[in-house]
Design a protein around this motif. Structure first.
Motif, PDB file in Angstrom:
ATOM      1  N   THR A 160      11.874   9.822  11.031  1.00  0.00           N
ATOM      2  CA  THR A 160      13.520   8.877  11.024  1.00  0.00           C
ATOM      3  C   THR A 160      12.907   7.656  10.134  1.00  0.00           C
ATOM      4  O   THR A 160      13.568   6.690  10.320  1.00  0.00           O
ATOM      5  N   ARG A 161      11.119   7.663   9.826  1.00  0.00           N
ATOM      6  CA  ARG A 161      11.106   5.998   8.781  1.00  0.00           C
ATOM      7  C   ARG A 161      10.474   7.221   7.644  1.00  0.00           C
ATOM      8  O   ARG A 161       9.670   7.693   7.837  1.00  0.00           O
ATOM      9  N   ALA A 162      10.862   7.057   6.251  1.00  0.00           N
ATOM     10  CA  ALA A 162       9.390   7.166   5.674  1.00  0.00           C
ATOM     11  C   ALA A 162       8.985   5.625   4.867  1.00  0.00           C
ATOM     12  O   ALA A 162       9.900   4.739   4.454  1.00  0.00           O
ATOM     13  N   ARG A 163       7.654   5.501   4.411  1.00  0.00           N
ATOM     14  CA  ARG A 163       7.009   4.090   3.204  1.00  0.00           C
ATOM     15  C   ARG A 163       6.260   5.070   2.338  1.00  0.00           C
ATOM     16  O   ARG A 163       6.052   5.888   2.581  1.00  0.00           O
ATOM     17  N   VAL A 164       5.358   4.004   2.255  1.00  0.00           N
ATOM     18  CA  VAL A 164       4.463   4.313   1.007  1.00  0.00           C
ATOM     19  C   VAL A 164       3.088   3.908   2.039  1.00  0.00           C
ATOM     20  O   VAL A 164       2.652   3.011   2.140  1.00  0.00           O
ATOM     21  N   PHE A 172      -6.157  -4.295   6.571  1.00  0.00           N
ATOM     22  CA  PHE A 172      -5.427  -3.554   5.496  1.00  0.00           C
ATOM     23  C   PHE A 172      -4.172  -2.906   6.022  1.00  0.00           C
ATOM     24  O   PHE A 172      -4.772  -2.560   7.694  1.00  0.00           O
ATOM     25  N   ALA A 173      -2.919  -2.426   5.388  1.00  0.00           N
ATOM     26  CA  ALA A 173      -2.165  -2.265   6.314  1.00  0.00           C
ATOM     27  C   ALA A 173      -1.221  -0.674   6.231  1.00  0.00           C
ATOM     28  O   ALA A 173      -2.124  -0.006   5.432  1.00  0.00           O
ATOM     29  N   GLU A 174      -0.609  -0.317   6.900  1.00  0.00           N
ATOM     30  CA  GLU A 174      -0.425   1.053   7.346  1.00  0.00           C
ATOM     31  C   GLU A 174       0.501   1.539   5.960  1.00  0.00           C
ATOM     32  O   GLU A 174       0.783   2.288   5.481  1.00  0.00           O
ATOM     33  N   SER A 175       1.105   0.301   4.782  1.00  0.00           N
ATOM     34  CA  SER A 175       1.795   0.245   3.821  1.00  0.00           C
ATOM     35  C   SER A 175       1.483  -0.089   2.890  1.00  0.00           C
ATOM     36  O   SER A 175       1.577  -1.667   3.356  1.00  0.00           O
ATOM     37  N   PHE A 176       1.733  -0.125   1.875  1.00  0.00           N
ATOM     38  CA  PHE A 176       1.285  -0.965   0.623  1.00  0.00           C
ATOM     39  C   PHE A 176       3.375  -2.018   0.585  1.00  0.00           C
ATOM     40  O   PHE A 176       4.233  -1.510   1.548  1.00  0.00           O
ATOM     41  N   GLY A 178       3.122  -3.600   3.529  1.00  0.00           N
ATOM     42  CA  GLY A 178       3.435  -3.308   4.760  1.00  0.00           C
ATOM     43  C   GLY A 178       2.765  -5.124   5.684  1.00  0.00           C
ATOM     44  O   GLY A 178       1.386  -5.816   4.836  1.00  0.00           O
ATOM     45  N   SER A 179       2.584  -4.858   6.690  1.00  0.00           N
ATOM     46  CA  SER A 179       1.678  -5.748   7.672  1.00  0.00           C
ATOM     47  C   SER A 179       1.099  -4.881   9.417  1.00  0.00           C
ATOM     48  O   SER A 179       0.730  -5.951   9.827  1.00  0.00           O
ATOM     49  N   GLU A 180       1.784  -4.323   8.905  1.00  0.00           N
ATOM     50  CA  GLU A 180       1.456  -3.606  10.721  1.00  0.00           C
ATOM     51  C   GLU A 180       0.091  -2.022  10.325  1.00  0.00           C
ATOM     52  O   GLU A 180      -0.136  -2.247   9.459  1.00  0.00           O
ATOM     53  N   LEU A 181      -0.721  -2.444  11.590  1.00  0.00           N
ATOM     54  CA  LEU A 181      -1.748  -1.285  11.389  1.00  0.00           C
ATOM     55  C   LEU A 181      -1.874  -0.128  11.636  1.00  0.00           C
ATOM     56  O   LEU A 181      -1.237  -0.209  12.565  1.00  0.00           O
ATOM     57  N   ASP A 182      -2.934   0.428  10.761  1.00  0.00           N
ATOM     58  CA  ASP A 182      -2.454   2.142  11.613  1.00  0.00           C
ATOM     59  C   ASP A 182      -4.180   2.160  11.235  1.00  0.00           C
ATOM     60  O   ASP A 182      -4.824   1.943  10.407  1.00  0.00           O
ATOM     61  N   ALA A 183      -4.774   3.444  12.760  1.00  0.00           N
ATOM     62  CA  ALA A 183      -5.623   4.370  12.124  1.00  0.00           C
ATOM     63  C   ALA A 183      -6.357   4.354  11.379  1.00  0.00           C
ATOM     64  O   ALA A 183      -7.206   4.588  11.081  1.00  0.00           O
ATOM     65  N   SER A 184      -5.380   5.220  10.755  1.00  0.00           N
ATOM     66  CA  SER A 184      -5.200   6.186  10.047  1.00  0.00           C
ATOM     67  C   SER A 184      -6.438   5.384   8.240  1.00  0.00           C
ATOM     68  O   SER A 184      -7.088   5.983   7.974  1.00  0.00           O
ATOM     69  N   VAL A 185      -6.542   4.047   8.347  1.00  0.00           N
ATOM     70  CA  VAL A 185      -6.141   3.105   7.752  1.00  0.00           C
ATOM     71  C   VAL A 185      -8.197   3.324   7.951  1.00  0.00           C
ATOM     72  O   VAL A 185      -8.937   2.942   6.409  1.00  0.00           O
TER      73      VAL A 185
END
Length: 626
Positions: free
Chosen positions: A430-434, A488-492, A494-501
């Protein structure tokens, strides 16, 4: 019953009764089936697979291929309504279970209260015959008396139509046929057929064999066939394991992970399934129940790369057959993140109401809506998965300029979708981001195409793809950096963190010792980690905030720490991950950070990839001992 912790994955593991059961009538002296858990072994032959529980019951097996009908479904249907293939020992007191070393042949030993004992051997035949791999749709079970006068009961109750159809049963002198609307199975056995059909307990005085598969007669005798198949299958897996280039440390863990990854290959087409199961929830009562019996291009790339690192390139060559067909058929440019193992593009997601689900935690799903998603990292994963074929001179069919031209079409799509919003690698609905990880893989596609072009002597194409890669790299590092979080954030933007980075270092976008990457790892350890375990992301998703850690993320953390130079910390986390494997050395998708219980589909290729990668990154060199 309680279980003794493993000393190492291939060691026999004891299961002891807590209290001796009181004397009971004969018919009631067979233990109830185990409650569903992921304390399972996997057997298979790169065509089919089956999951075997700690007491030797086959509780899940899809036929005639990985994504087929679960004719044994007890993993998803608790209680007597679940279908299973059980060989039970009267007055069961303890069990031991282990793989035949360096093989996919599983042995389960059952001991009763009087010391009588039997051993069950389970495997799916796989070996070279007539210059080809023989991998029939067949499960072979052998039960032999070890000591005393054991009494056993055999229960075979397959179901069809996802548990909705009870088969018609016919019998012969040494076989039973289970006939459904779309499939018929034949059980060839030298056990008394009447005892099998009536589930009648009987004394085991020697050895009996059970071969369940296609509705066909055997070319040779039942016992001779089973023994020959066992001998040849053990020989195949030992030879295959012998060819692995393994690290000095954690050899048992690496070999078991490698065999498990190999078993996930559907050799007929070359597809690699993400897991053998569907609908094991990511955490209790979460509704995060998905069907993973398909080929994700992302997961398959990591499987191929892990096996390549062990010098097992045959799986890559098989996978590239399947991948080439995906690329050629994608005339519009768009490529799905996953396909069926027979190249099916339509995988509609449906519910199976007649199955209660794992421990009653439905729903049970067939198909996966993610096939409809736009996940822009897929193009980089395709190029990464194929790249070694252009550089490796050992291959029987090395890639050349014609394959490069097809791969360039994938690269052009990576350029087109770069910087556009998508569902991301976690398949948010339900959510799309870069997403940074998607942009990263577009860069990887261009970077690897430039390197392939250099290898092929195509200077103009090398320059073309190198220019794209350089532009993307600068933008990714600038636009994904969050100065406030120092990460480095999860999206361009953005401010949230994501392990995929963390993959930024693994695929080579940034040096792991770059202060920005080190700061990102530090920030993630504060935000995403529960002790050694790591969650995927901070933000709530369609189902809220995840409750369990995601195993591959923990392994990405291990890889990042090793690259940074914090190897002692990485080793501690790796040992913690090895400790939460099941007694046979297997992992599912998720681990609960407090209870250490496994959740999610099983066995998860992503997780087994992590075992291999971490061992290679952290092991002492062979020169330390030789």
């Amino acid at each position: 019953m309680t279980q003794t912790p493993p000393s190492h994955p291939d060691a026999l593991q004891a299961v002891h009764a807590v209290n001796a059961a009181p004397e009971q009538p004969s018919a009631e002296r067979f233990r109830p089936s185990l409650a569903p858990s992921l304390n399972l072994g996997v057997i298979g032959n790169c065509s089919i697979s089956a999951l075997v529980d700690a007491q030797g019951d086959i509780v899940f097996s899809c036929l005639p291929r990985f994504d087929g009908d679960p004719v044994f479904n007890a993993l998803l249907q608790p209680g007597d309504e679940g279908s299973r293939f059980a060989i039970e020992l009267e007055d069961l007191a303890s069990t031991q279970q282990a793989y035949e070393p360096n093989t996919a042949v599983l042995r389960t030993r059952l001991v009763d209260r009087s010391g009588n004992s039997v051993e069950i051997t389970d495997f799916a035949p796989r070996f070279i015959s007539r210059s080809r791999f023989f991998r029939p749709v067949m499960l072979v079970r052998t039960v032999r008396r070890l000591q005393g006068a054991p009494r056993i009961r055999v229960r075979v109750n397959p179901r069809f139509g996802w548990g909705g159809t009870t088969p018609t049963i016919t019998r012969g002198s040494n076989h039973v046929r289970y006939v459904g609307p779309d499939m018929a199975l034949r059980l060839n056995t030298d056990a008394p057929v009447s005892y099998v059909l009536e589930q009648q307990p009987f004394l085991l005085t020697g050895t009996h064999h059970f071969l369940l598969g296609a509705d066909e007669s055997l070319a040779n005798g039942i016992a001779a066939t089973a023994l020959q198949f066992e001998h040849d299958t053990i020989a195949y897996w030992r030879k295959w394991s012998q060819g692995l280039s393994i690290p000095l440390e954690w050899q048992d863990a690496v070999i078991r992970a490698a065999i498990t990854l190999k078993l996930s290959l559907y050799e007929e087409t070359g597809a690699i399934v993400a897991a053998m199961t569907t609908s094991i929830p990511e955490s209790a009562h979460s509704g995060r129940n998905w069907d993973y019996r398909y080929c994700w291009l992302r997961d398959a790339f990591f499987v191929v790369r892990a096996l390549n690192s062990l010098s097992e390139t045959g799986t890559m060559e098989d996978y590239l057959r399947w991948l080439s067909n995906v690329v050629i058929e994608a005339t519009s440019g768009h490529i799905q993140p996953l396909y069926g193992i027979g190249l099916e593009s339509l995988l509609p997601e449906e519910l199976v109401p007649q199955l209660a689900g794992y421990r009653g935690m439905g729903p049970v799903r067939v198909g996966n809506q993610a096939a409809e998603h736009f996940q822009h990292d897929v193009y980089g994963n395709i190029v990464l998965g194929a790249a070694q074929a252009f550089h490796d001179q050992r291959l029987l069919h090395p890639a050349g300029e014609s394959e490069f031209r097809y791969l360039e079409r994938v690269g052009e799509q990576a350029v087109r979708v770069y910087g556009q919003p998508d569902a991301g690698m976690w398949e948010l609905r339900t959510r799309a981001r870069v997403h940074t990880s998607s942009a990263l893989m577009s860069w990887a596609a261009c970077d690897r195409l430039a390197k392939i072009a250099v290898r092929l002597g195509l200077a103009e194409r090398a320059h073309y793809w190198g220019e794209h890669a350089s532009r993307m790299r600068e933008e990714i590092l600038a636009r994904s950096w969050n100065e406030q979080r120092k990460a480095f954030a999860e999206s361009f933007g953005g401010s949230e963190l994501d392990a995929s980075v963390l993959l930024m270092s693994e695929v080579g976008l940034i040096d792991a010792r770059d202060p920005r990457f080190v700061s990102t790892v530090d920030a993630m350890e504060r935000s995403l980690c529960d002790g050694p375990f790591m969650r995927r992301y901070e933000a709530a998703d369609d189902f809220g905030k995840p409750e369990t850690s995601f195993n591959i993320c923990t392994f990405w953390r291990i890889d990042a720490l090793a690259r940074i130079g914090r190897k002692e910390q990485a080793r501690e986390i790796f040992e913690a991950m090895l400790a939460v494997r099941n007694p046979l050395g297997l992992l599912s998708e998720d681990t609960h950070a407090i209870t250490h219980e496994m959740w999610g589909n099983f066995p998860q290729t992503y997780s087994m990839v992590g075992v291999i990668n971490a061992a290679i990154a952290l092991s002492k060199p062979w020169t330390a001992v030789i």
